[in-house]
Design a protein around this motif. Structure first.
Motif, mmCIF file in Angstrom:
data_model
loop_
_atom_site.group_PDB
_atom_site.id
_atom_site.type_symbol
_atom_site.label_atom_id
_atom_site.label_comp_id
_atom_site.label_asym_id
_atom_site.label_seq_id
_atom_site.Cartn_x
_atom_site.Cartn_y
_atom_site.Cartn_z
ATOM 1 N N MET A 103 0.823 -1.194 0.000
ATOM 2 C CA MET A 103 0.000 0.000 0.000
ATOM 3 C C MET A 103 0.865 1.256 0.000
ATOM 4 O O MET A 103 0.503 2.278 -0.506
ATOM 5 C CB MET A 103 -0.909 -0.006 1.213
ATOM 6 C CG MET A 103 -1.852 1.173 1.267
ATOM 7 S SD MET A 103 -3.077 0.969 2.547
ATOM 8 C CE MET A 103 -4.075 -0.340 1.903
ATOM 9 N N CYS A 107 -3.285 -3.344 -1.119
ATOM 10 C CA CYS A 107 -4.136 -2.576 -2.043
ATOM 11 C C CYS A 107 -4.946 -3.518 -2.933
ATOM 12 O O CYS A 107 -5.997 -3.149 -3.442
ATOM 13 C CB CYS A 107 -3.286 -1.665 -2.912
ATOM 14 S SG CYS A 107 -2.128 -0.655 -1.973
ATOM 15 N N GLY A 137 -9.795 -1.362 -1.435
ATOM 16 C CA GLY A 137 -9.487 0.002 -1.025
ATOM 17 C C GLY A 137 -9.884 0.223 0.424
ATOM 18 O O GLY A 137 -10.626 -0.576 1.011
ATOM 19 N N PRO A 138 -9.410 1.314 1.010
ATOM 20 C CA PRO A 138 -9.680 1.582 2.427
ATOM 21 C C PRO A 138 -11.094 2.091 2.667
ATOM 22 O O PRO A 138 -11.707 2.695 1.785
ATOM 23 C CB PRO A 138 -8.674 2.697 2.735
ATOM 24 C CG PRO A 138 -8.564 3.435 1.434
ATOM 25 C CD PRO A 138 -8.629 2.376 0.364
ATOM 26 N N LEU A 141 -12.865 3.261 -0.965
ATOM 27 C CA LEU A 141 -12.421 3.421 -2.346
ATOM 28 C C LEU A 141 -12.802 2.158 -3.103
ATOM 29 O O LEU A 141 -12.662 1.045 -2.592
ATOM 30 C CB LEU A 141 -10.909 3.660 -2.410
ATOM 31 C CG LEU A 141 -10.411 4.995 -1.855
ATOM 32 C CD1 LEU A 141 -8.919 5.180 -2.158
ATOM 33 C CD2 LEU A 141 -11.195 6.173 -2.430
ATOM 34 N N CYS A 153 -7.769 -1.935 -5.393
ATOM 35 C CA CYS A 153 -8.092 -0.499 -5.343
ATOM 36 C C CYS A 153 -7.853 0.138 -6.712
ATOM 37 O O CYS A 153 -6.866 -0.154 -7.382
ATOM 38 C CB CYS A 153 -7.223 0.184 -4.290
ATOM 39 S SG CYS A 153 -7.418 1.981 -4.277
ATOM 40 N N PHE A 194 -6.794 2.896 -7.512
ATOM 41 C CA PHE A 194 -5.616 3.758 -7.624
ATOM 42 C C PHE A 194 -4.301 2.986 -7.666
ATOM 43 O O PHE A 194 -3.236 3.595 -7.758
ATOM 44 C CB PHE A 194 -5.583 4.759 -6.470
ATOM 45 C CG PHE A 194 -6.644 5.818 -6.575
ATOM 46 C CD1 PHE A 194 -6.754 6.608 -7.713
ATOM 47 C CD2 PHE A 194 -7.551 6.021 -5.547
ATOM 48 C CE1 PHE A 194 -7.734 7.587 -7.832
ATOM 49 C CE2 PHE A 194 -8.536 6.994 -5.645
ATOM 50 C CZ PHE A 194 -8.636 7.783 -6.787
ATOM 51 N N LEU A 195 -4.366 1.675 -7.597
ATOM 52 C CA LEU A 195 -3.120 0.910 -7.661
ATOM 53 C C LEU A 195 -2.714 0.715 -9.117
ATOM 54 O O LEU A 195 -3.495 0.197 -9.923
ATOM 55 C CB LEU A 195 -3.277 -0.460 -6.985
ATOM 56 C CG LEU A 195 -1.975 -1.266 -6.944
ATOM 57 C CD1 LEU A 195 -1.010 -0.679 -5.902
ATOM 58 C CD2 LEU A 195 -2.241 -2.738 -6.629
ATOM 59 N N CYS A 235 0.983 3.472 -5.910
ATOM 60 C CA CYS A 235 -0.273 4.170 -5.657
ATOM 61 C C CYS A 235 -0.268 5.478 -6.441
ATOM 62 O O CYS A 235 0.653 6.289 -6.289
ATOM 63 C CB CYS A 235 -0.392 4.456 -4.164
ATOM 64 S SG CYS A 235 -1.745 5.576 -3.767
ATOM 65 N N VAL A 288 -2.256 7.968 -6.079
ATOM 66 C CA VAL A 288 -2.650 9.140 -5.277
ATOM 67 C C VAL A 288 -1.871 9.138 -3.960
ATOM 68 O O VAL A 288 -2.376 9.547 -2.923
ATOM 69 C CB VAL A 288 -4.177 9.152 -5.003
ATOM 70 C CG1 VAL A 288 -4.959 9.383 -6.271
ATOM 71 C CG2 VAL A 288 -4.630 7.873 -4.303
ATOM 72 N N ARG A 315 -3.344 9.927 -0.221
ATOM 73 C CA ARG A 315 -4.042 8.684 0.074
ATOM 74 C C ARG A 315 -4.794 8.814 1.407
ATOM 75 O O ARG A 315 -4.393 9.590 2.278
ATOM 76 C CB ARG A 315 -3.058 7.511 0.106
ATOM 77 C CG ARG A 315 -2.039 7.570 1.233
ATOM 78 C CD ARG A 315 -0.835 6.725 0.870
ATOM 79 N NE ARG A 315 0.107 6.618 1.969
ATOM 80 C CZ ARG A 315 0.919 7.592 2.387
ATOM 81 N NH1 ARG A 315 0.870 8.789 1.830
ATOM 82 N NH2 ARG A 315 1.764 7.387 3.389
ATOM 83 N N PRO A 316 -5.863 8.046 1.529
ATOM 84 C CA PRO A 316 -6.694 8.133 2.746
ATOM 85 C C PRO A 316 -5.980 7.648 4.020
ATOM 86 O O PRO A 316 -4.928 6.999 3.962
ATOM 87 C CB PRO A 316 -7.891 7.225 2.411
ATOM 88 C CG PRO A 316 -7.936 7.181 0.931
ATOM 89 C CD PRO A 316 -6.493 7.213 0.497
ATOM 90 N N CYS A 376 -4.832 4.013 4.540
ATOM 91 C CA CYS A 376 -3.647 3.641 3.746
ATOM 92 C C CYS A 376 -2.374 4.099 4.455
ATOM 93 O O CYS A 376 -1.350 3.424 4.411
ATOM 94 C CB CYS A 376 -3.708 4.276 2.358
ATOM 95 S SG CYS A 376 -5.211 3.884 1.471
#
Ligand code: SF4
Length: 322
Positions: free
Chosen positions: A1, A28, A32-33, A79, A92, A94-95, A102, A104, A108-109, A112
């Motif tokens: 992650m 990831c 997602g988280p 996500l 996720c 965004f991976l 990642c 973002v 990232r949140p 993560c």
């Protein structure tokens, strides 16, 4: 992650030396988280948008930290996967699959930043704290969108004196989202559907027991020997199909559960079209706004929805009978 050296935000102070994330992307790929109050700033700033999210509604089965599936007490927003989670792929969105990075990372949140697979202390601490709802995300997103639109208009002054065009979809403050989500829950909420779901689950289990080798989808309640029409019981208490009164009552309950659930499935589909049409929501936003479709989550009752020329029907999924 994590793809760079990064101490988790909530890591214990005396963490051992081997606490660096190796950036393998394994966590990831598990999904997602879930999002928390501090992640709302990412929506206000425009780093995250509703279309990046998926809602698991109250009552939906979700895997807990211990890996067990449990019904959610309240909804959570997370996500979403890159595509509709087909074949169990929850990676996720965004991976970057090619290099496990990642996309973002800087924004990232919270989960993560907290998650380190070899030391789950931080993620366990954060897990159930201040999780956000759809309405929280919608409010933060609309607030940020309005601020950005206003800043852009001020910067260009090209439209001075002109009324601003109303933002579309999720950012439109004129859309009564609380009422819309409540109307959807009233017909498609898992609490409302719980008795129906329990009846479907019992029927699916019975069908599996009767057809342990089934390899094709089997329509419900096709293998439960439902009578085509109620027959007059004979002296033994059985009708022409050989069912006693208890069997008939059970079959009727299943037939009613199937009909009620399919009504809800049709309503769910129609409601989504309406939300797209009337509220201007994008297709990618629907799994956030209304959660996953009932057709997608029917599996939690041991059944699946199959689309036919005559509309949806319920089946025992292939392979589940073996
Ligand atoms: S946002 Fe980034 S770090 Fe978090 S799960 Fe997705 S790819 Fe992994």
């Amino acid at each position: 992650m994590h793809n760079e050296h990064d101490m988790p935000a909530l890591a214990p102070q005396d963490a051992a030396a081997d606490t660096d994330c190796r950036g393998c992307g394994t966590c990831c790929r598990k999904g997602g988280p879930a999002l928390h109050a501090e992640d709302l700033a990412l929506f206000r700033a425009g780093h995250l948008a509703p279309e990046h999210c998926l809602t698991l509604r109250a009552g939906e089965l979700a895997r807990d930290l211990d890996g067990q599936l449990r019904p959610l007490e309240r909804e959570l927003v997370k996500l979403r996967p890159r595509m509709a989670a087909r074949g169990g792929d929850w990676t996720c969105l965004f991976l970057n699959q090619a290099d496990s990075r990642c996309s973002v990372y800087a924004h990232r949140p919270a989960e993560c930043r907290a998650l380190l697979c070899r030391d789950t202390w931080a993620i366990q601490t954060l897990h159930a704290v201040e999780r956000v709802t759809r309405l929280d995300v919608l409010a933060a997103w609309a607030e940020g969108a309005a601020a950005r639109a206003s800043a852009a208009a001020d910067a260009t002054q090209a439209d001075a004196g002109q009324p601003h065009a109303a933002p579309a979809g999720c950012a439109n403050p004129g859309v009564p989202w609380a009422d819309i989500l409540a109307a959807h829950e009233e017909r498609c909420g898992y609490a409302v559907l719980a008795p129906v779901g329990a009846a479907l689950q019992r029927a699916a289990e019975e069908m599996r027991a009767r057809n342990p080798g089934a390899v094709h989808p089997v329509p419900l309640p096709g293998l439960l020997d439902l009578p085509d029409a109620p027959d007059v019981p004979d002296a033994s208490g059985q009708d022409a199909s050989g069912q006693d009164a208890a069997g008939q009552a059970g079959a009727a309950e299943v037939a009613e559960a199937v009909a009620t659930f399919l009504d809800a499935v049709r309503f769910d589909f129609a409601f989504r079209s309406l939300v797209r049409e009337r509220a201007g929501a994008a297709m990618e936003e629907l799994d956030f706004l209304l959660g996953r479709t009932l057709a997608a989550t029917a599996v939690m009752y041991g059944v699946a929805v199959r689309m036919t020329a005559d509309g949806p029907e319920l089946v025992l999924p292939p392979g589940s009978g073996s």
